[in-house]
Design an enzyme around this catalytic site. Structure first.
Site, mmCIF file in Angstrom:
data_model
loop_
_atom_site.group_PDB
_atom_site.id
_atom_site.type_symbol
_atom_site.label_atom_id
_atom_site.label_comp_id
_atom_site.label_asym_id
_atom_site.label_seq_id
_atom_site.Cartn_x
_atom_site.Cartn_y
_atom_site.Cartn_z
ATOM 1 N N SER A 1 0.828 -1.212 0.000
ATOM 2 C CA SER A 1 0.000 0.000 0.000
ATOM 3 C C SER A 1 0.866 1.268 0.000
ATOM 4 O O SER A 1 1.882 1.351 0.685
ATOM 5 C CB SER A 1 -0.896 0.009 1.237
ATOM 6 O OG SER A 1 -1.534 1.264 1.328
ATOM 7 N N LEU A 2 0.427 2.255 -0.758
ATOM 8 C CA LEU A 2 1.116 3.554 -0.789
ATOM 9 C C LEU A 2 0.552 4.502 0.262
ATOM 10 O O LEU A 2 1.103 5.582 0.492
ATOM 11 C CB LEU A 2 0.962 4.190 -2.178
ATOM 12 C CG LEU A 2 1.653 3.453 -3.328
ATOM 13 C CD1 LEU A 2 1.231 4.051 -4.663
ATOM 14 C CD2 LEU A 2 3.173 3.521 -3.170
ATOM 15 N N THR B 1 -9.165 -1.513 3.526
ATOM 16 C CA THR B 1 -9.031 -1.876 2.115
ATOM 17 C C THR B 1 -9.447 -3.327 1.893
ATOM 18 O O THR B 1 -9.931 -3.996 2.820
ATOM 19 C CB THR B 1 -7.596 -1.570 1.615
ATOM 20 O OG1 THR B 1 -7.566 -1.726 0.198
ATOM 21 C CG2 THR B 1 -6.551 -2.491 2.243
ATOM 22 N N LYS C 1 -13.834 -4.173 3.242
ATOM 23 C CA LYS C 1 -14.688 -2.971 3.223
ATOM 24 C C LYS C 1 -16.143 -3.264 3.577
ATOM 25 O O LYS C 1 -16.829 -2.421 4.150
ATOM 26 C CB LYS C 1 -14.602 -2.290 1.856
ATOM 27 C CG LYS C 1 -13.229 -1.700 1.567
ATOM 28 C CD LYS C 1 -13.201 -1.016 0.221
ATOM 29 C CE LYS C 1 -11.772 -0.674 -0.174
ATOM 30 N NZ LYS C 1 -11.703 -0.016 -1.486
ATOM 31 N N ASN D 1 -14.458 2.565 3.681
ATOM 32 C CA ASN D 1 -12.984 2.556 3.595
ATOM 33 C C ASN D 1 -12.336 3.551 4.557
ATOM 34 O O ASN D 1 -11.117 3.667 4.575
ATOM 35 C CB ASN D 1 -12.519 2.841 2.153
ATOM 36 C CG ASN D 1 -12.552 4.317 1.834
ATOM 37 O OD1 ASN D 1 -13.356 5.063 2.398
ATOM 38 N ND2 ASN D 1 -11.688 4.757 0.938
ATOM 39 N N ASP E 1 -13.882 6.281 -1.513
ATOM 40 C CA ASP E 1 -13.603 5.848 -2.889
ATOM 41 C C ASP E 1 -14.564 6.533 -3.853
ATOM 42 O O ASP E 1 -14.235 6.756 -5.015
ATOM 43 C CB ASP E 1 -13.791 4.326 -3.035
ATOM 44 C CG ASP E 1 -12.654 3.550 -2.389
ATOM 45 O OD1 ASP E 1 -11.569 4.133 -2.186
ATOM 46 O OD2 ASP E 1 -12.854 2.355 -2.094
ATOM 47 N N GLY F 1 -16.762 -4.386 -14.888
ATOM 48 C CA GLY F 1 -16.622 -4.908 -13.534
ATOM 49 C C GLY F 1 -17.899 -4.683 -12.748
ATOM 50 O O GLY F 1 -18.716 -3.817 -13.106
ATOM 51 N N ALA F 2 -18.084 -5.466 -11.697
ATOM 52 C CA ALA F 2 -19.314 -5.344 -10.900
ATOM 53 C C ALA F 2 -19.055 -5.656 -9.427
ATOM 54 O O ALA F 2 -19.964 -6.044 -8.709
ATOM 55 C CB ALA F 2 -20.391 -6.268 -11.466
ATOM 56 N N ALA G 1 -15.211 -2.029 -6.344
ATOM 57 C CA ALA G 1 -14.707 -0.837 -7.034
ATOM 58 C C ALA G 1 -15.767 -0.298 -7.992
ATOM 59 O O ALA G 1 -15.980 0.915 -8.100
ATOM 60 C CB ALA G 1 -13.425 -1.182 -7.793
ATOM 61 N N MET H 1 -9.117 1.840 -12.742
ATOM 62 C CA MET H 1 -9.093 1.967 -11.282
ATOM 63 C C MET H 1 -7.939 1.183 -10.677
ATOM 64 O O MET H 1 -7.616 1.341 -9.508
ATOM 65 C CB MET H 1 -10.439 1.538 -10.685
ATOM 66 C CG MET H 1 -11.560 2.499 -11.080
ATOM 67 S SD MET H 1 -13.195 1.967 -10.547
ATOM 68 C CE MET H 1 -13.219 2.499 -8.848
HETATM 69 P P1 ATR Z 1 -12.992 -5.010 -5.915
HETATM 70 O O1 ATR Z 1 -13.477 -4.704 -4.539
HETATM 71 O O2 ATR Z 1 -11.531 -4.655 -6.140
HETATM 72 O O3 ATR Z 1 -13.877 -4.465 -6.978
HETATM 73 P P2 ATR Z 1 -14.208 -7.589 -6.252
HETATM 74 O O4 ATR Z 1 -15.411 -7.081 -5.536
HETATM 75 O O5 ATR Z 1 -13.688 -8.948 -5.909
HETATM 76 O O6 ATR Z 1 -12.973 -6.615 -6.032
HETATM 77 O O7 ATR Z 1 -14.477 -7.502 -7.830
HETATM 78 C C1 ATR Z 1 -13.526 -7.921 -8.761
HETATM 79 C C2 ATR Z 1 -14.041 -7.613 -10.169
HETATM 80 O O8 ATR Z 1 -13.042 -8.018 -11.113
HETATM 81 C C3 ATR Z 1 -15.307 -8.377 -10.552
HETATM 82 O O9 ATR Z 1 -16.044 -7.604 -11.469
HETATM 83 C C4 ATR Z 1 -14.725 -9.622 -11.243
HETATM 84 O O10 ATR Z 1 -15.588 -10.267 -12.149
HETATM 85 P P3 ATR Z 1 -16.621 -11.391 -11.635
HETATM 86 O O11 ATR Z 1 -17.761 -10.661 -10.999
HETATM 87 O O12 ATR Z 1 -16.988 -12.134 -12.841
HETATM 88 O O13 ATR Z 1 -15.841 -12.224 -10.625
HETATM 89 C C5 ATR Z 1 -13.580 -8.994 -12.022
HETATM 90 N N1 ATR Z 1 -12.561 -9.974 -12.394
HETATM 91 C C6 ATR Z 1 -11.630 -10.524 -11.580
HETATM 92 N N2 ATR Z 1 -10.858 -11.382 -12.285
HETATM 93 C C7 ATR Z 1 -11.315 -11.363 -13.563
HETATM 94 C C8 ATR Z 1 -10.930 -12.026 -14.778
HETATM 95 N N3 ATR Z 1 -9.932 -12.892 -14.795
HETATM 96 N N4 ATR Z 1 -11.634 -11.754 -15.905
HETATM 97 C C9 ATR Z 1 -12.667 -10.881 -15.890
HETATM 98 N N5 ATR Z 1 -13.071 -10.220 -14.787
HETATM 99 C C10 ATR Z 1 -12.413 -10.454 -13.633
#
Ligand code: ATR
Length: 279
Positions: A22-23, A68, A72, A93, A108, A133-134, A137, A224
């Site tokens: 971590s920074l 982190t 969270k 956070n 965030d 992503g979902a 973040a 991100m």
């Molecule tokens: P964060 O809090 O950093 O967002 P997270 O809640 O675990 O971490 O979410 C990780 C995100 O990265 C999700 O959207 C995940 O996709 P899935 O919902 O399908 O798991 C995505 N992700 C992680 N590895 C991936 C990969 N190899 N290919 C595509 N999406 C990926």
């Protein structure tokens, strides 16, 4: 750097797993020093089960902190008073004590908003945004995009059910939220902004979050993920002349907002930026 250490020194801690790279300790300690605060920032690797006790203990002993990955959500349930950003994202956070109450925020959301504003030269009001992503973040990004009245957000995620759940969580806003099951088939066209909110890019051999092709284009790209050499996704967009930045500015601004929650004074942002790795 000399930091004061007295019997009144306040302890501010980052709780997560891992925290080694971590920074936050670097730029927060630089900020504490510049603001002449008798406080020290440390990173503590800890298990989820210990997070509620650490938050309450640190806050009640005159300290404060950040949380982190992956803690969270646990933190959001542990604080006694949560901001709207925590309620809406289900993630916390930043924590501190106010009038005897342990408070939590999700900076965030504001960190993402300021990074977008820097990138676009203004808030994304009326923008068409592709959000890849979902997870946690993506939730912070979506919350900010809705606050800033983006016109439309298209969510693309490997696991479609998670994209649907995220859209449902934020349903009812003026921003139109769609799910893309397949970007190629969706004829999505051009976006004002594309955001990588997946973890892809953390490792050098990761595939890109989205291939850079002519069918789906973006005027600006915000990753991100932070990586010392910038992520490959950012480097490839920059090489094509597209405005792009990685997660470093967001990290800085979420930290600046946390500083302001803890101390009630403006964060010395130039000092914090100067403490980050050079670009
Ligand atoms: P964060 O809090 O950093 O967002 P997270 O809640 O675990 O971490 O979410 C990780 C995100 O990265 C999700 O959207 C995940 O996709 P899935 O919902 O399908 O798991 C995505 N992700 C992680 N590895 C991936 C990969 N190899 N290919 C595509 N999406 C990926």
């Amino acid at each position: 750097m000399t930091l004061s250490r007295t019997s009144g020194t306040r302890l501010v801690a980052l709780l997560g797993d891992p925290v080694r790279h971590s920074l936050s300790p670097t730029f927060q300690n630089a900020a504490f020093h510049a603001a002449e605060l008798d406080a020290i920032y440390v990173a503590l690797r800890c298990d989820a089960a210990d997070v509620p006790g650490l938050i309450a203990g640190l806050a009640r002993a005159g300290g404060a902190g950040n949380v982190t990955v992956p803690h969270k959500r646990v933190a959001a349930r542990a604080v006694e008073r949560a901001t709207a950003a925590v309620e809406r994202t289900g993630a916390c956070n930043t924590f501190w004590l106010e009038s005897g109450v342990v408070c939590g925020d999700n900076t965030d959301v504001v960190g993402f908003g300021r990074a977008v504003e820097d990138l676009l030269g203004g808030p994304p009001r009326g923008a068409r945004v592709l959000l890849i992503g979902a997870g946690g973040a993506a939730g912070a990004a979506l919350c900010s995009l809705l606050d800033e009245q983006a016109e439309e957000v298209l969510i693309l995620n490997r696991t479609h059910a998670k994209a649907r759940a995220l859209a449902e969580r934020f349903a009812g806003s003026t921003t139109r939220i769609h799910i893309a099951e397949d970007l190629e088939a969706s004829d999505a066209g051009n976006f004002d902004l594309a955001v990588n909110a997946t973890s892809l890019g953390l490792r050098p051999d990761d595939p890109l979050p989205m291939e850079i092709d002519a069918r789906v284009t973006a005027d600006a790209v915000l990753d991100m993920v932070y990586s010392p050499r910038r992520t490959r996704w950012v480097r490839e967009h920059l090489a094509r002349g597209t405005r792009a930045s990685d997660g470093l500015e967001m990290l800085l601004h979420q930290g600046a907002a946390a500083f302001e929650r803890w101390w009630g004074i403006p964060a010395p942002i130039p000092v914090m930026r100067a403490a980050l790795p050079p670009r």
